[in-house]
Each structure stands twice: as C-alpha cells, then as structure tokens.
Design a protein around this motif. Sequence first.
Motif, PDB file in Angstrom:
ATOM      1  N   PRO A 198       6.627  10.067   0.639  1.00  0.00           N
ATOM      2  CA  PRO A 198       5.830   8.868   0.361  1.00  0.00           C
ATOM      3  C   PRO A 198       6.637   7.608   0.676  1.00  0.00           C
ATOM      4  N   VAL A 199       5.961   6.586   1.146  1.00  0.00           N
ATOM      5  CA  VAL A 199       6.601   5.311   1.468  1.00  0.00           C
ATOM      6  C   VAL A 199       5.699   4.160   1.031  1.00  0.00           C
ATOM      7  N   ALA A 231       0.840  -1.185   0.000  1.00  0.00           N
ATOM      8  CA  ALA A 231       0.000   0.000   0.000  1.00  0.00           C
ATOM      9  C   ALA A 231       0.881   1.242   0.000  1.00  0.00           C
ATOM     10  N   LYS A 232       0.360   2.328  -0.490  1.00  0.00           N
ATOM     11  CA  LYS A 232       1.089   3.595  -0.460  1.00  0.00           C
ATOM     12  C   LYS A 232       0.792   4.296   0.853  1.00  0.00           C
ATOM     13  N   GLY A 233       1.809   4.888   1.435  1.00  0.00           N
ATOM     14  CA  GLY A 233       1.646   5.595   2.695  1.00  0.00           C
ATOM     15  C   GLY A 233       2.462   6.864   2.697  1.00  0.00           C
ATOM     16  N   GLU A 234       2.479   7.512   3.833  1.00  0.00           N
ATOM     17  CA  GLU A 234       3.238   8.745   3.995  1.00  0.00           C
ATOM     18  C   GLU A 234       3.988   8.667   5.310  1.00  0.00           C
TER      19      GLU A 234
END
Length: 71
Positions: free
Chosen positions: A23-24, A7-10
């Motif tokens: 972004p992580v 999933a994309k995260g911050e």
Amino acid sequence: MTTPTKAKGERGFLKESFDVSHPVDIVFTVFTRLELRRLRNSLHEIDPKAFIFTSIIKEAAGGVLKRRARH
C-alpha cells in the motif's frame, strides 16, 4: 500551492515479484511552474525514490483556487 489531496493506492507489481504488492499514499496537488523546483527538491529530501508525475492543466475551476498576485 493548493492543499494536497491524499488517496490510498497500491504500488505497481515488479516483474521479479508479481505476487507482492504494497500500500502507498498518493498525493494530488496543484502548483505553479515557479513552485515546481522547490516541490521536487522537498520531495527528494523526504523520499529520493518517490515516483513523481507532473502534467500541465489548461483549465481549472472550482474548489479553493485563488489567483495570486504576480511579482
């Protein structure tokens, strides 16, 4: 280990730089307690500063869960 979900995260904000975020990728996977050490060692080789969170699952159902033979 099951196939991981990405999933994309911050990344969380640091007190020295509240206005900066990055972004992580967040990876979710399920593994047995016997696989934990090998997984941690592999992650540490890839990224020594990786944030790792583990939790015990009391019950899981659905998806691609398979019961493995005990050795």
